[in-house]
Write a protein that holds these residues in place. Structure first.
Motif: not given
Length: 161
Positions: A98-121
């Protein structure tokens, strides 16, 4: 559901970094007055539940679990058999993530198809409120729902935990 679609909520951590002075309206929950605590010594201590006693069907421990779940919504679990160094490594790993920069965390961003990862779908309705939180969701069980591609790129010590 008519009129709804899956939408990615913005990163709460990034919103907070922008120096906003008020929580955005979509995060305000109705009928929830803030709790003001002036005397913390009068607060009860966080419930501690002993898994060993639960497994032995100890009636008092079961009652403690019931009360902790109803009154607190969470509790500390002891005697669970998980190596303390593993627990500490996971805590450290998530802090580092969670201390990583946003660009790095976006590599793990959840998607409409995939709810696993970083974010809040969430399913967006005009009147639906958002949670003031970021999360990282990884399913470990059942095995067929695991997504091991998320793990190798996660910073140490999480990826080895």
């Amino acid at each position: 559901m008519a009129g709804s679609s899956v939408v990615l909520a913005p990163s709460v951590q990034e919103l907070a970094k922008q120096g906003i002075e008020n929580v955005p309206e979509q995060y305000l929950q109705p009928n929830q007055d803030p709790v003001v605590v002036s005397n913390t010594t009068s607060l009860s201590q966080l419930p501690i539940i002993d898994l060993g006693k639960l497994l032995c069907e100890d009636a008092i421990e079961l009652e403690k679990l019931d009360n902790a779940s109803k009154e607190w919504g969470f509790f500390q679990l002891i005697n669970h058999g998980v190596n303390p160094s593993l627990v500490e490594n996971v805590k450290i790993g998530f802090q580092e993530f969670f201390n990583l920069g946003m660009e790095e965390k976006k590599k793990f961003w959840q998607t409409e198809e995939e709810m696993q990862g970083f974010g809040q779908v969430y399913v967006a309705l005009e009147e639906e409120k958002l949670r003031w939180a970021d999360m990282f969701l990884v399913k470990t069980s059942p095995l067929h729902e695991r997504h091991p591609h998320l793990i190798p790129s996660i910073p140490q010590p999480l990826s080895s935990s």
